[in-house]
Motif scaffolding. Sequence first.
Motif, PDB file in Angstrom:
ATOM      1  N   LEU A  46       0.462  -1.197   0.521  1.00  0.00           N
ATOM      2  CA  LEU A  46      -0.509  -0.123   0.107  1.00  0.00           C
ATOM      3  C   LEU A  46       0.853   1.227   0.318  1.00  0.00           C
ATOM      4  O   LEU A  46       0.502   2.270  -0.847  1.00  0.00           O
ATOM      5  CB  LEU A  46      -1.016   0.720   1.093  1.00  0.00           C
ATOM      6  CG  LEU A  46      -2.362  -1.037   1.643  1.00  0.00           C
ATOM      7  CD1 LEU A  46      -2.536  -1.010   2.811  1.00  0.00           C
ATOM      8  CD2 LEU A  46      -3.012  -0.721   0.307  1.00  0.00           C
ATOM      9  N   PHE A  47       2.146   1.822   0.874  1.00  0.00           N
ATOM     10  CA  PHE A  47       3.243   2.907   0.972  1.00  0.00           C
ATOM     11  C   PHE A  47       4.328   2.092   1.676  1.00  0.00           C
ATOM     12  O   PHE A  47       4.097   1.060   2.326  1.00  0.00           O
ATOM     13  CB  PHE A  47       1.932   3.749   2.203  1.00  0.00           C
ATOM     14  CG  PHE A  47       0.783   4.039   2.209  1.00  0.00           C
ATOM     15  CD1 PHE A  47      -0.086   3.840   2.463  1.00  0.00           C
ATOM     16  CD2 PHE A  47       0.476   4.960   0.890  1.00  0.00           C
ATOM     17  CE1 PHE A  47      -1.320   3.998   2.536  1.00  0.00           C
ATOM     18  CE2 PHE A  47      -0.367   5.582   0.767  1.00  0.00           C
ATOM     19  CZ  PHE A  47      -1.666   5.192   1.497  1.00  0.00           C
ATOM     20  N   TYR A  48       4.650   2.587   0.526  1.00  0.00           N
ATOM     21  CA  TYR A  48       6.240   2.807   1.631  1.00  0.00           C
ATOM     22  C   TYR A  48       6.084   4.516   2.098  1.00  0.00           C
ATOM     23  O   TYR A  48       6.584   5.299   1.055  1.00  0.00           O
ATOM     24  CB  TYR A  48       7.947   2.541   0.473  1.00  0.00           C
ATOM     25  CG  TYR A  48       9.153   3.423   0.859  1.00  0.00           C
ATOM     26  CD1 TYR A  48       9.284   3.819  -0.014  1.00  0.00           C
ATOM     27  CD2 TYR A  48       9.328   2.148   1.290  1.00  0.00           C
ATOM     28  CE1 TYR A  48      10.592   4.215   0.711  1.00  0.00           C
ATOM     29  CE2 TYR A  48      11.067   2.150   2.323  1.00  0.00           C
ATOM     30  CZ  TYR A  48      11.466   3.771   1.581  1.00  0.00           C
ATOM     31  OH  TYR A  48      12.626   4.181   1.403  1.00  0.00           O
ATOM     32  N   ILE A  49       6.471   4.231   3.470  1.00  0.00           N
ATOM     33  CA  ILE A  49       6.893   5.588   4.192  1.00  0.00           C
ATOM     34  C   ILE A  49       7.362   5.201   5.592  1.00  0.00           C
ATOM     35  O   ILE A  49       6.710   5.797   6.339  1.00  0.00           O
ATOM     36  CB  ILE A  49       5.092   5.833   4.544  1.00  0.00           C
ATOM     37  CG1 ILE A  49       4.643   7.500   4.798  1.00  0.00           C
ATOM     38  CG2 ILE A  49       4.182   4.924   5.135  1.00  0.00           C
ATOM     39  CD1 ILE A  49       3.380   7.317   5.297  1.00  0.00           C
ATOM     40  N   PRO A  50       9.010   5.607   4.518  1.00  0.00           N
ATOM     41  CA  PRO A  50       9.657   5.756   6.239  1.00  0.00           C
ATOM     42  C   PRO A  50       9.454   7.201   7.356  1.00  0.00           C
ATOM     43  O   PRO A  50       9.153   7.160   8.560  1.00  0.00           O
ATOM     44  CB  PRO A  50      10.936   5.774   5.187  1.00  0.00           C
ATOM     45  CG  PRO A  50      10.757   6.188   4.254  1.00  0.00           C
ATOM     46  CD  PRO A  50       9.372   5.704   4.551  1.00  0.00           C
ATOM     47  N   SER A  51       8.849   8.254   6.366  1.00  0.00           N
ATOM     48  CA  SER A  51       8.759   9.232   6.990  1.00  0.00           C
ATOM     49  C   SER A  51       7.331  10.299   6.491  1.00  0.00           C
ATOM     50  O   SER A  51       7.325   9.981   5.153  1.00  0.00           O
ATOM     51  CB  SER A  51       9.822  10.506   7.160  1.00  0.00           C
ATOM     52  OG  SER A  51      10.280  10.891   6.270  1.00  0.00           O
ATOM     53  N   GLY A  52       6.482  10.930   6.973  1.00  0.00           N
ATOM     54  CA  GLY A  52       6.461  11.740   6.450  1.00  0.00           C
ATOM     55  C   GLY A  52       4.428  11.612   5.543  1.00  0.00           C
ATOM     56  O   GLY A  52       3.746  10.700   6.690  1.00  0.00           O
ATOM     57  N   THR A  53       3.871  12.204   5.118  1.00  0.00           N
ATOM     58  CA  THR A  53       2.588  11.808   5.249  1.00  0.00           C
ATOM     59  C   THR A  53       2.782  11.200   3.450  1.00  0.00           C
ATOM     60  O   THR A  53       2.782  12.052   2.624  1.00  0.00           O
ATOM     61  CB  THR A  53       1.615  12.741   5.103  1.00  0.00           C
ATOM     62  OG1 THR A  53       1.204  13.123   6.697  1.00  0.00           O
ATOM     63  CG2 THR A  53       0.264  12.348   5.771  1.00  0.00           C
ATOM     64  N   LYS A  54       1.128  10.553   2.919  1.00  0.00           N
ATOM     65  CA  LYS A  54       1.019  10.060   1.852  1.00  0.00           C
ATOM     66  C   LYS A  54      -0.325   9.089   1.173  1.00  0.00           C
ATOM     67  O   LYS A  54      -0.789   9.018   2.939  1.00  0.00           O
ATOM     68  CB  LYS A  54       1.861   8.790   1.045  1.00  0.00           C
ATOM     69  CG  LYS A  54       3.789   9.099   1.354  1.00  0.00           C
ATOM     70  CD  LYS A  54       4.247   7.873   0.284  1.00  0.00           C
ATOM     71  CE  LYS A  54       5.177   8.511   0.361  1.00  0.00           C
ATOM     72  NZ  LYS A  54       6.623   6.715  -0.573  1.00  0.00           N
ATOM     73  N   GLN A  55      -1.365   9.759   0.423  1.00  0.00           N
ATOM     74  CA  GLN A  55      -2.611   9.532  -0.029  1.00  0.00           C
ATOM     75  C   GLN A  55      -2.185   8.566  -1.330  1.00  0.00           C
ATOM     76  O   GLN A  55      -2.023   9.110  -2.439  1.00  0.00           O
ATOM     77  CB  GLN A  55      -2.581  10.759   0.188  1.00  0.00           C
ATOM     78  CG  GLN A  55      -4.855  10.579  -0.134  1.00  0.00           C
ATOM     79  CD  GLN A  55      -5.550  11.702   0.465  1.00  0.00           C
ATOM     80  OE1 GLN A  55      -5.001  12.593   0.848  1.00  0.00           O
ATOM     81  NE2 GLN A  55      -6.958  10.818   0.761  1.00  0.00           N
TER      82      GLN A  55
END
Lengths: 111, 112
Positions: A46-55
């Motif tokens: 779904l997401f690769y998100i080591p930091s921050g915000t994604k949609q």
Amino acid sequence: GIQVEQSPPDLILQEGANSTLRCNFSDSVNNLQWFHQNPWGQLINLFYIPSGTKQNGRLSATTVATERYSLLYISSSQTTDSGVYFCAVARLTGGGNKLTFGTGTQLKVEL
Amino acid sequence: GAGVSQSPSNKVTEKGKDVELRCDPISGHTALYWYRQSLGQGLEFLIYFQGNSAPDKSGLPSDRFSAERTGGSVSTLTIQRTQQEDSAVYLCASSLVTGRSFFGQGTRLTVV
């Protein structure tokens, strides 16, 4: 090794409801991913998100690396969102993207 | 290929037999991983390949388990003298050196 805790372990929603899934991890990481395992067992990234915000459509994720947690938001849930949601983390060492998984959140969306 | 492909999808074997599981990663992905998913243990890392080398084999549960990768592409996971506790879904993933991991559909192994 890194410990990954997910909450809640189980969640039942009515279609159209919103929800927040949480992932806590015990050490600093370079890599954090959210996966959805569908009823056929396929793990979808779904997401690769080591930091921050994604949609991405009805899904969004936020990782606060300094406080060692990540949140996955599901809005306007649909029955196809049912399945298990996993958070997985990695530290970039000699093990590449070697992921440590949480125990998952089992989500059921009902009509 | 377009995605990570694993074969067979299902394998039933008798205790004591050897099995080979195959993984074909996404083209261009230099990193390849094997994981195991079982009811009691969740998702566990087994082994990591970078190219044809395996710098991290720390998750292999015993010396009955081995894996190789050839041509920087296809990998096989071999389990010798299978035991009932080896029953699980074996998942393969590939990625660039960092970033997102993409998983195959898995091989469900049942040892009877």
